[in-house]
Design a protein around this motif. Structure first.
Motif, PDB file in Angstrom:
ATOM      1  N   GLY A 193      20.807   5.274 -17.309  1.00 20.40           N
ATOM      2  CA  GLY A 193      20.257   3.977 -16.903  1.00 20.40           C
ATOM      3  C   GLY A 193      20.104   3.843 -15.410  1.00 20.40           C
ATOM      4  N   LEU A 194      21.121   4.295 -14.660  1.00 25.31           N
ATOM      5  CA  LEU A 194      21.073   4.197 -13.202  1.00 25.31           C
ATOM      6  C   LEU A 194      20.009   5.120 -12.617  1.00 25.31           C
ATOM      7  N   VAL A 195      19.960   6.361 -13.138  1.00 28.69           N
ATOM      8  CA  VAL A 195      18.970   7.328 -12.633  1.00 28.69           C
ATOM      9  C   VAL A 195      17.549   6.857 -12.920  1.00 28.69           C
ATOM     10  N   MET A 196      17.312   6.356 -14.139  1.00 28.83           N
ATOM     11  CA  MET A 196      15.970   5.872 -14.487  1.00 28.83           C
ATOM     12  C   MET A 196      15.555   4.692 -13.606  1.00 28.83           C
ATOM     13  N   ALA A 197      16.505   3.786 -13.355  1.00 28.02           N
ATOM     14  CA  ALA A 197      16.186   2.621 -12.520  1.00 28.02           C
ATOM     15  C   ALA A 197      15.758   3.054 -11.124  1.00 28.02           C
ATOM     16  N   PHE A 198      16.515   3.984 -10.544  1.00 23.30           N
ATOM     17  CA  PHE A 198      16.223   4.385  -9.167  1.00 23.30           C
ATOM     18  C   PHE A 198      15.079   5.387  -9.085  1.00 23.30           C
ATOM     19  N   VAL A 199      14.942   6.265 -10.088  1.00 21.34           N
ATOM     20  CA  VAL A 199      13.838   7.228 -10.055  1.00 21.34           C
ATOM     21  C   VAL A 199      12.504   6.523 -10.267  1.00 21.34           C
ATOM     22  N   VAL A 200      12.413   5.709 -11.330  1.00 20.91           N
ATOM     23  CA  VAL A 200      11.156   5.015 -11.641  1.00 20.91           C
ATOM     24  C   VAL A 200      10.804   4.019 -10.542  1.00 20.91           C
ATOM     25  N   ILE A 201      11.743   3.121 -10.236  1.00 22.24           N
ATOM     26  CA  ILE A 201      11.465   2.098  -9.215  1.00 22.24           C
ATOM     27  C   ILE A 201      11.335   2.749  -7.837  1.00 22.24           C
ATOM     28  N   GLY A 202      12.216   3.738  -7.558  1.00 20.41           N
ATOM     29  CA  GLY A 202      12.148   4.413  -6.253  1.00 20.41           C
ATOM     30  C   GLY A 202      10.827   5.124  -6.046  1.00 20.41           C
ATOM     31  N   LEU A 203      10.354   5.844  -7.081  1.00 21.92           N
ATOM     32  CA  LEU A 203       9.063   6.530  -6.985  1.00 21.92           C
ATOM     33  C   LEU A 203       7.929   5.531  -6.797  1.00 21.92           C
ATOM     34  N   ASP A 204       7.977   4.443  -7.544  1.00 22.41           N
ATOM     35  CA  ASP A 204       6.912   3.438  -7.436  1.00 22.41           C
ATOM     36  C   ASP A 204       6.894   2.786  -6.058  1.00 22.41           C
ATOM     37  N   VAL A 205       8.070   2.475  -5.531  1.00 20.97           N
ATOM     38  CA  VAL A 205       8.147   1.871  -4.198  1.00 20.97           C
ATOM     39  C   VAL A 205       7.611   2.833  -3.137  1.00 20.97           C
ATOM     40  N   MET A 206       7.913   4.126  -3.291  1.00 21.51           N
ATOM     41  CA  MET A 206       7.403   5.135  -2.344  1.00 21.51           C
ATOM     42  C   MET A 206       5.882   5.220  -2.404  1.00 21.51           C
ATOM     43  N   LEU A 207       5.304   5.181  -3.599  1.00 24.90           N
ATOM     44  CA  LEU A 207       3.846   5.243  -3.730  1.00 24.90           C
ATOM     45  C   LEU A 207       3.183   4.002  -3.139  1.00 24.90           C
ATOM     46  N   ILE A 208       3.809   2.845  -3.364  1.00 25.71           N
ATOM     47  CA  ILE A 208       3.279   1.603  -2.785  1.00 25.71           C
ATOM     48  C   ILE A 208       3.359   1.657  -1.261  1.00 25.71           C
ATOM     49  N   ALA A 209       4.492   2.135  -0.736  1.00 22.77           N
ATOM     50  CA  ALA A 209       4.651   2.257   0.724  1.00 22.77           C
ATOM     51  C   ALA A 209       3.627   3.229   1.303  1.00 22.77           C
ATOM     52  N   LEU A 210       3.364   4.332   0.599  1.00 19.08           N
ATOM     53  CA  LEU A 210       2.361   5.295   1.057  1.00 19.08           C
ATOM     54  C   LEU A 210       0.974   4.656   1.096  1.00 19.08           C
ATOM     55  N   SER A 211       0.627   3.919   0.038  1.00 15.46           N
ATOM     56  CA  SER A 211      -0.675   3.249  -0.007  1.00 15.46           C
ATOM     57  C   SER A 211      -0.845   2.288   1.156  1.00 15.46           C
ATOM     58  N   TYR A 212       0.193   1.477   1.408  1.00 13.76           N
ATOM     59  CA  TYR A 212       0.081   0.496   2.487  1.00 13.76           C
ATOM     60  C   TYR A 212       0.190   1.136   3.866  1.00 13.76           C
ATOM     61  N   GLY A 213       0.871   2.285   3.953  1.00 12.42           N
ATOM     62  CA  GLY A 213       0.869   3.023   5.212  1.00 12.42           C
ATOM     63  C   GLY A 213      -0.536   3.482   5.568  1.00 12.42           C
ATOM     64  N   LEU A 214      -1.253   3.993   4.580  1.00 14.53           N
ATOM     65  CA  LEU A 214      -2.639   4.425   4.801  1.00 14.53           C
ATOM     66  C   LEU A 214      -3.550   3.230   5.083  1.00 14.53           C
ATOM     67  N   VAL A 215      -3.267   2.098   4.432  1.00 12.94           N
ATOM     68  CA  VAL A 215      -4.057   0.883   4.674  1.00 12.94           C
ATOM     69  C   VAL A 215      -3.869   0.417   6.119  1.00 12.94           C
ATOM     70  N   ILE A 216      -2.611   0.382   6.576  1.00 12.17           N
ATOM     71  CA  ILE A 216      -2.330  -0.058   7.953  1.00 12.17           C
ATOM     72  C   ILE A 216      -2.996   0.877   8.957  1.00 12.17           C
ATOM     73  N   ARG A 217      -2.936   2.181   8.689  1.00 16.63           N
ATOM     74  CA  ARG A 217      -3.585   3.134   9.596  1.00 16.63           C
ATOM     75  C   ARG A 217      -5.088   2.883   9.661  1.00 16.63           C
ATOM     76  N   ALA A 218      -5.702   2.606   8.496  1.00 19.19           N
ATOM     77  CA  ALA A 218      -7.142   2.343   8.473  1.00 19.19           C
ATOM     78  C   ALA A 218      -7.483   1.047   9.195  1.00 19.19           C
ATOM     79  N   VAL A 219      -6.629   0.028   9.027  1.00 18.88           N
ATOM     80  CA  VAL A 219      -6.889  -1.264   9.664  1.00 18.88           C
ATOM     81  C   VAL A 219      -6.771  -1.156  11.188  1.00 18.88           C
ATOM     82  N   LEU A 220      -5.783  -0.391  11.652  1.00 21.60           N
ATOM     83  CA  LEU A 220      -5.584  -0.249  13.101  1.00 21.60           C
ATOM     84  C   LEU A 220      -6.751   0.458  13.780  1.00 21.60           C
TER      85      LEU A 220
END
Length: 312
Positions: free
Chosen positions: A201-228
């Motif tokens: 349960g703990l591994v699934m929570a952190f792997v699934v949510i952690g992976l998703d948060v990393m992908l979202i952060a990557l998307s917005y990192g690229l968005v911020i770079r494009a906006v700048l």
């Protein structure tokens, strides 16, 4: 009370206690809970109705918004009806099968919602970083396929939780100090070794949510770079405004999820009744706020909704 005592000796029944220590306040607690639930249902069904009726809104962004609304309805509805039955009618019994089914649905829907938030971040990335190819990259059919992949992932990741618990021997004490069948709360009733259950349960929570948060952060990192790279301040503001609603939804969803889970597992200094109230608010507050956020921040949706309100 006699019926309640009999269920304690029924091996096929678990007892959901609601909010232990706050039984006298159950009726009062149910008032804001039921109001939040009704507002959530009304807001999300309104989004589904408006998008479904308006052909001009049959676009990837609004298809994703409908997926989000469906997961929000499913999340709150997998918990609140039973919780309100406990608060109002003292109906605390739930079958073992019903308990494990509720656990599967509420955790699977949470995983599905996280996947949708990732797809929405990808949608914003394409809209800002590659606007000329947006309509060819993100079609309605492709969004539907991505949603299906998110659903399959959620089912495959969560299905082992109830299956592992189903094989566990449960003790005579079948009282769950909660309003719903939360995984760890149910696992703690087992007489067997639940190390695997806890770790999975703990591994699934952190792997699934952690992976998703990393992908979202990557998307917005690229968005911020494009906006700048854009020289116009007006273009900066316009580009960032298209992401505001999604960022607000991410903050309400992940912040409440992480706070609820971390306090439940590690917050030993927090009273148990506060744990349970926070856990229930995770299934109520984001589903209630999401349609409000998108209704306020999305002009096209707001205009269509105003049209229907004016017709009444």
């Amino acid at each position: 009370m006699a019926a309640f005592n009999l269920t304690l000796f029924d091996p096929s029944i678990f007892i959901l206690m609601g909010i232990p220590g706050s039984e006298a306040a159950h009726i009062w607690i149910s008032i804001p809970f039921s109001m939040f639930y009704i507002i959530s249902l009304f807001g999300n069904f309104t989004v589904l109705f408006v998008v479904g009726k308006e052909q001009t809104l049959h676009k990837p962004m609004y298809l994703l918004l409908c997926m989000l609304a469906l997961t929000d309805i499913s999340m709150s509805s997998s918990v609140m009806p039973k919780a309100l039955c406990i608060f109002w009618f003292n109906l605390k019994g739930i079958s073992v099968g019903g308990c494990l089914t509720q656990m599967f649905f509420l955790h699977a829907v949470s995983g599905m919602k996280s996947a949708i938030l990732v797809i929405m971040a990808f949608d914003r990335y394409v809209a800002i970083c590659n606007p000329l190819r947006y309509t060819t990259i993100l079609t309605n059919a492709r969004i539907a396929k991505l949603g299906l992949v998110g659903l399959i992932r959620a089912v495959l990741c969560i299905l082992p939780l109830p299956l592992l618990l189903h094989r566990q021997p449960f003790c005579a004490n079948r009282i769950i100090p909660h309003t719903y069948c939360e995984h760890i709360a149910v696992a703690k009733m087992s007489c067997g070794d639940i190390t695997v259950n806890r770790m999975y349960g703990l591994v699934m929570a952190f792997v699934v949510i952690g992976l998703d948060v990393m992908l979202i952060a990557l998307s917005y990192g690229l968005v911020i770079r494009a906006v700048l790279r854009i020289s116009s301040k007006q273009a900066h503001q316009k580009a960032l405004n298209t992401c505001t609603a999604h960022i607000c939804v991410i903050l309400t969803s992940y912040a409440s999820f992480l706070f609820s889970n971390l306090t439940h597992r590690f917050g030993q200094g927090i009273a148990s009744n506060m744990h349970i109230i926070l856990a229930n608010l995770y299934f109520l507050i984001p589903p209630m706020l999401n349609p409000i956020i998108y209704g306020i921040k999305t002009k096209e949706l707001r205009d269509k909704l105003s049209k229907y309100i004016c017709r009444m």
